[in-house]
Write a protein that holds these residues in place. Structure first.
Motif, PDB file in Angstrom:
ATOM      1  N   UNK A 102       0.870  -1.172   0.000  1.00  0.00           N
ATOM      2  CA  UNK A 102       0.000   0.000   0.000  1.00  0.00           C
ATOM      3  C   UNK A 102       0.909   1.225   0.000  1.00  0.00           C
ATOM      4  N   UNK A 103       0.321   2.394  -0.099  1.00  0.00           N
ATOM      5  CA  UNK A 103       1.118   3.614   0.019  1.00  0.00           C
ATOM      6  C   UNK A 103       0.496   4.504   1.080  1.00  0.00           C
ATOM      7  N   UNK A 104       1.168   4.599   2.212  1.00  0.00           N
ATOM      8  CA  UNK A 104       0.745   5.350   3.396  1.00  0.00           C
ATOM      9  C   UNK A 104      -0.365   4.599   4.148  1.00  0.00           C
ATOM     10  N   UNK A 105      -1.061   5.309   5.054  1.00  0.00           N
ATOM     11  CA  UNK A 105      -1.924   4.640   6.025  1.00  0.00           C
ATOM     12  C   UNK A 105      -3.339   4.366   5.532  1.00  0.00           C
ATOM     13  N   UNK A 106      -3.711   4.949   4.409  1.00  0.00           N
ATOM     14  CA  UNK A 106      -5.122   4.969   4.029  1.00  0.00           C
ATOM     15  C   UNK A 106      -5.739   3.575   3.930  1.00  0.00           C
ATOM     16  N   UNK A 107      -5.090   2.684   3.207  1.00  0.00           N
ATOM     17  CA  UNK A 107      -5.657   1.352   3.007  1.00  0.00           C
ATOM     18  C   UNK A 107      -5.822   0.601   4.325  1.00  0.00           C
ATOM     19  N   UNK A 108      -4.851   0.730   5.219  1.00  0.00           N
ATOM     20  CA  UNK A 108      -4.967   0.067   6.519  1.00  0.00           C
ATOM     21  C   UNK A 108      -6.118   0.660   7.332  1.00  0.00           C
ATOM     22  N   UNK A 109      -6.276   1.973   7.273  1.00  0.00           N
ATOM     23  CA  UNK A 109      -7.368   2.646   7.986  1.00  0.00           C
ATOM     24  C   UNK A 109      -8.723   2.173   7.467  1.00  0.00           C
ATOM     25  N   UNK A 110      -8.857   2.064   6.150  1.00  0.00           N
ATOM     26  CA  UNK A 110     -10.126   1.635   5.552  1.00  0.00           C
ATOM     27  C   UNK A 110     -10.439   0.193   5.932  1.00  0.00           C
ATOM     28  N   UNK A 111      -9.448  -0.675   5.922  1.00  0.00           N
ATOM     29  CA  UNK A 111      -9.688  -2.064   6.316  1.00  0.00           C
ATOM     30  C   UNK A 111     -10.132  -2.150   7.770  1.00  0.00           C
ATOM     31  N   UNK A 116     -13.578 -11.020   8.097  1.00  0.00           N
ATOM     32  CA  UNK A 116     -12.843 -10.403   9.211  1.00  0.00           C
ATOM     33  C   UNK A 116     -11.461 -11.034   9.349  1.00  0.00           C
ATOM     34  N   UNK A 117     -11.412 -12.364   9.232  1.00  0.00           N
ATOM     35  CA  UNK A 117     -10.125 -13.063   9.341  1.00  0.00           C
ATOM     36  C   UNK A 117      -9.186 -12.632   8.222  1.00  0.00           C
ATOM     37  N   UNK A 118      -9.725 -12.426   7.024  1.00  0.00           N
ATOM     38  CA  UNK A 118      -8.905 -11.962   5.908  1.00  0.00           C
ATOM     39  C   UNK A 118      -8.343 -10.574   6.198  1.00  0.00           C
ATOM     40  N   UNK A 119      -9.197  -9.675   6.668  1.00  0.00           N
ATOM     41  CA  UNK A 119      -8.738  -8.319   6.995  1.00  0.00           C
ATOM     42  C   UNK A 119      -7.621  -8.373   8.026  1.00  0.00           C
ATOM     43  N   UNK A 120      -7.806  -9.197   9.051  1.00  0.00           N
ATOM     44  CA  UNK A 120      -6.798  -9.288  10.114  1.00  0.00           C
ATOM     45  C   UNK A 120      -5.495  -9.900   9.615  1.00  0.00           C
ATOM     46  N   UNK A 121      -5.563 -10.675   8.537  1.00  0.00           N
ATOM     47  CA  UNK A 121      -4.344 -11.308   8.018  1.00  0.00           C
ATOM     48  C   UNK A 121      -3.482 -10.349   7.212  1.00  0.00           C
ATOM     49  N   UNK A 122      -4.080  -9.290   6.630  1.00  0.00           N
ATOM     50  CA  UNK A 122      -3.299  -8.414   5.739  1.00  0.00           C
ATOM     51  C   UNK A 122      -3.155  -6.991   6.294  1.00  0.00           C
ATOM     52  N   UNK A 123      -3.556  -6.767   7.536  1.00  0.00           N
ATOM     53  CA  UNK A 123      -3.507  -5.414   8.097  1.00  0.00           C
ATOM     54  C   UNK A 123      -3.123  -5.485   9.563  1.00  0.00           C
ATOM     55  N   UNK A 124      -3.117  -4.332  10.217  1.00  0.00           N
ATOM     56  CA  UNK A 124      -2.932  -4.291  11.665  1.00  0.00           C
ATOM     57  C   UNK A 124      -3.945  -3.319  12.252  1.00  0.00           C
ATOM     58  N   UNK A 125      -4.294  -3.542  13.497  1.00  0.00           N
ATOM     59  CA  UNK A 125      -5.316  -2.720  14.143  1.00  0.00           C
ATOM     60  C   UNK A 125      -4.774  -1.327  14.424  1.00  0.00           C
ATOM     61  N   UNK A 126      -5.671  -0.358  14.395  1.00  0.00           N
ATOM     62  CA  UNK A 126      -5.319   1.017  14.736  1.00  0.00           C
ATOM     63  C   UNK A 126      -5.723   1.285  16.175  1.00  0.00           C
ATOM     64  N   UNK A 127      -5.382   2.471  16.664  1.00  0.00           N
ATOM     65  CA  UNK A 127      -5.672   2.815  18.056  1.00  0.00           C
ATOM     66  C   UNK A 127      -7.148   2.834  18.383  1.00  0.00           C
TER      67      UNK A 127
END
Length: 652
Positions: free
Chosen positions: A451-460, A479-490
């Motif tokens: 990805x480029x910067x935080x946007x995609x992770x924030x959207x997931x 949900x499991x797929x999202x958790x496999x390719x991203x990390x949680x935000x605050x």
């Protein structure tokens, strides 16, 4: 007739010198050409029209905005009624002029309602005032705006008892109908002051209310008394008089420059714009800068120095890069990567020595690249948030993911525009279809995802929360797929970090690479043209037709060429995207309702998606906008591929 309006008062609060430059066509104003600000402003117009429906039977004062006296006389006539509601009521007093969004008069009891395209959480106890007892900085301009309005109204009618409110979207409310947004059409073809055509007659047609108002009378009183201040210096009352005199006399106020204010100044002119620069004039008058000084590297150009350090350097007249030292900028070495201050020092050194060569930590970059697993996946999302939800059951400003593009890079160098997704259906919530299609695109191998910067992770993360609240039958695997390719935000209640968490190319560039042509920026829109100008490999490859360079495309013909030159200067590929209605006749374009000309930035993309919510748009127009959105998003992921190829070329 010159008058100090509420918008100019707010501008004076930022910097009184701006009052000299605002509204003058010969001076550059970067806010006039900001697509994101334009999109936000249009969303504000829609909210304002909805708010008026909450106060029915009001009198709207519109047209000839420049005729202050006419609107003031009209307002006075209406105010002779014991009870009246006015939209855009006008008040004029001794060089001060305001328009109120909504005014409700019941005898001498007045409600001043300021409508904002912002949102609030009713459970938040510190919306306007923080725990320290000070005004929240983001809300300061709006609250002082309301205070200014009340001040002028009170001057006109001293006996009035004025209560002040801010009306905005309640983030806890859900739309109870589909297509709420499309009942408020943004258009250039209407005489309505806000440029919105309203297609309903009553709020009863719009289901459950999503706007609410919060009283701010006590806060306004605190501003008037000096309890709450905007910045050190003039009192609220004195600032009004000072700004009024400066604007009415068209005087340059010679207000002292400062790092924080001047760094955000919109009155800067590009070299080739042919416009004057208010920023430049301030530094000539106050700092005796000569013409050559403006081409020197200075604090406003340098990225990576902490703002508190920059403030102190500015106050000490250590503004130019040539006067700075490692010690003065607080240089700290990064561990295994470039620190922000190291990047700043590289930028300073290269500017002073007129060195345009790239700096790269080849060892660190190679170490990072060697971790990546083929095939490589490059993804980009196009998203939207709207104050007025597009579909039933959604909240104001809820994230909508309507499009993605996906390029796949194989170990043998083959590049495939592998998949894409777009939802152009009106009044439909696309996020769950979006994540299903993304899952299909990425679950077939364990290749590294970029990805480029935080946007995609924030959207997931946002879709993760939406799935948790949903009744989707496949919510658990999604949900499991999202958790496999991203990390949680605050903001996430659950914490996770995926074993295939996306790699952020922005971080990679920031950690190991510095290109002087970007002037310290790490934006992809700056990195791409800089890389193209530095890379012979990219220039040679992408100057050939798509069919000749082992590249596939879903939206461009085989003979399309990505890189073209104008007098030996490479044209930014984003500037080369075709207009939306490229092959339409003038007559066909005039009949269209979207009023969109080109899509080559994020602001234009989200505006285009909003227009796709119009259910009476012809299929031909929908198809043209959809095609333009697909082309734009494809370039976003191809730009990431090009940047990757540039990195690979460097470390070979």
């Amino acid at each position: 007739m010159r008058v100090l309006t509420k918008s100019k008062f707010k501008l004076g609060l930022e910097c009184p010198n701006k009052l000299f430059y605002v509204g003058k066509k010969e001076y550059a104003n970067q806010k006039d050409d900001n697509p994101f600000l334009e999109a936000l402003a249009k969303g504000g117009f829609q909210v304002e029209e909805l708010a008026r429906l909450y106060y029915p039977s009001g009198h709207l004062l519109e047209g000839e905005d420049w005729d202050y006296k006419k609107h003031w006389e009209h307002t006075k006539e209406l105010l002779k009624k014991e009870n009246v509601t006015i939209y855009e009521a006008a008040f004029l007093h001794d060089g001060l002029f305001i328009r109120t969004d909504i005014l409700v008069k019941r005898g001498n009891s007045i409600q001043l309602v300021e409508v904002k395209s912002k949102s609030f959480n009713p459970e938040d106890e510190n919306i306007f005032i923080g725990k320290t007892g000070r005004l929240i900085s983001d809300w300061k301009p709006y609250l002082f705006d309301v205070a200014f309005q009340k001040h002028v109204m009170q001057l006109c009618f001293p006996v009035w008892e004025i209560k002040c409110y801010i009306m905005m979207a309640d983030k806890s409310k859900k739309a109870s109908i589909d297509g709420l947004n499309q009942f408020f059409r943004l258009t250039k073809l209407t005489d309505n002051r806000t440029g919105v055509k309203v297609l309903v007659k009553s709020k009863d047609e719009l289901g459950s209310p999503i706007l609410d108002k919060l009283e701010v009378t006590d806060i306004v009183s605190g501003i008037e008394s000096g309890k709450f201040i905007y910045n050190d210096g003039l009192s609220f009352q004195d600032s009004i008089e000072d700004y009024k005199q400066a604007y009415l006399k068209d005087e340059y106020r010679n207000f002292p420059t400062s790092y924080m204010t001047c760094n955000k100044c919109e009155f800067k002119a590009d070299v080739d714009s042919g416009l004057l620069s208010g920023f430049k004039e301030c530094f000539v008058k106050q700092h005796n800068w000569k013409e050559g000084d403006f081409s020197k590297l200075n604090l406003f150009d340098i990225r990576g120095i902490h703002w508190t350090k920059s403030i102190k350097l500015f106050q000490s007249e250590l503004i130019f890069g040539e006067k700075l030292s490692q010690e003065s900028i607080g240089l700290k070495e990064g561990v295994g990567k470039l620190s922000d201050s190291e990047r700043a020092w590289i930028q300073i050194e290269k500017a002073i020595s007129d060195d345009s060569t790239i700096y790269v930590d080849k060892h660190g970059l190679k170490e990072e690249v060697d971790k990546w697993i083929f095939p490589l996946h490059f993804i980009d999302f196009e998203t939207c948030t709207a104050a007025l939800p597009f579909s039933k059951g959604r909240k104001p400003y809820e994230q909508i993911a309507f499009q993605f593009s996906h390029h796949k890079y194989y170990e043998d160098g083959k590049i495939e525009h592998a998949t894409e997704f777009i939802c152009n259906q009106a009044a439909y919530f696309p996020n769950f279809d979006f994540i299903r299609e993304l899952k299909k695109a990425l679950e077939n191998d364990y290749g590294t995802i970029f990805r480029f910067h935080n946007h995609e992770n924030t959207i997931l993360n946002a879709i993760h929360s939406q799935l948790l609240e949903s009744d989707e039958k496949d919510k658990i695997p999604l949900i499991e797929f999202i958790e496999s390719i991203s990390h949680s935000t605050g903001n996430s209640a659950k914490k996770w970090s995926g074993d295939r968490d996306m790699v952020d190319l922005w971080v990679v560039a920031k950690n190991f690479y510095f290109n002087p042509l970007t002037k310290g920026s790490n934006s992809l829109k700056d990195l791409l043209p800089a890389a193209l100008n530095n890379s012979g490999f990219l220039q040679e490859k992408y100057s050939k037709p798509i069919q000749q360079i082992s590249l596939t495309s879903k939206n461009f013909p085989d003979e399309f060429i990505w890189l073209r030159k104008n007098q030996e200067k490479i044209i930014n590929p984003y500037k080369g995207l075709p207009p939306v209605f490229d092959n339409w006749t003038e007559e066909e374009i005039e009949k269209s309702i979207s009023e969109i000309e080109e899509i080559n930035d994020g602001g234009a993309a989200l505006t285009a998606y909003g227009k796709l919510q119009y259910t009476d748009m012809t299929k031909a127009e929908v198809d043209e906008i959809t095609s333009a959105l697909l082309k734009y998003c494809e370039l976003d992921t191809l730009a990431m591929v090009m940047l990757y190829e540039h990195f690979r070329e460097i470390i070979k």
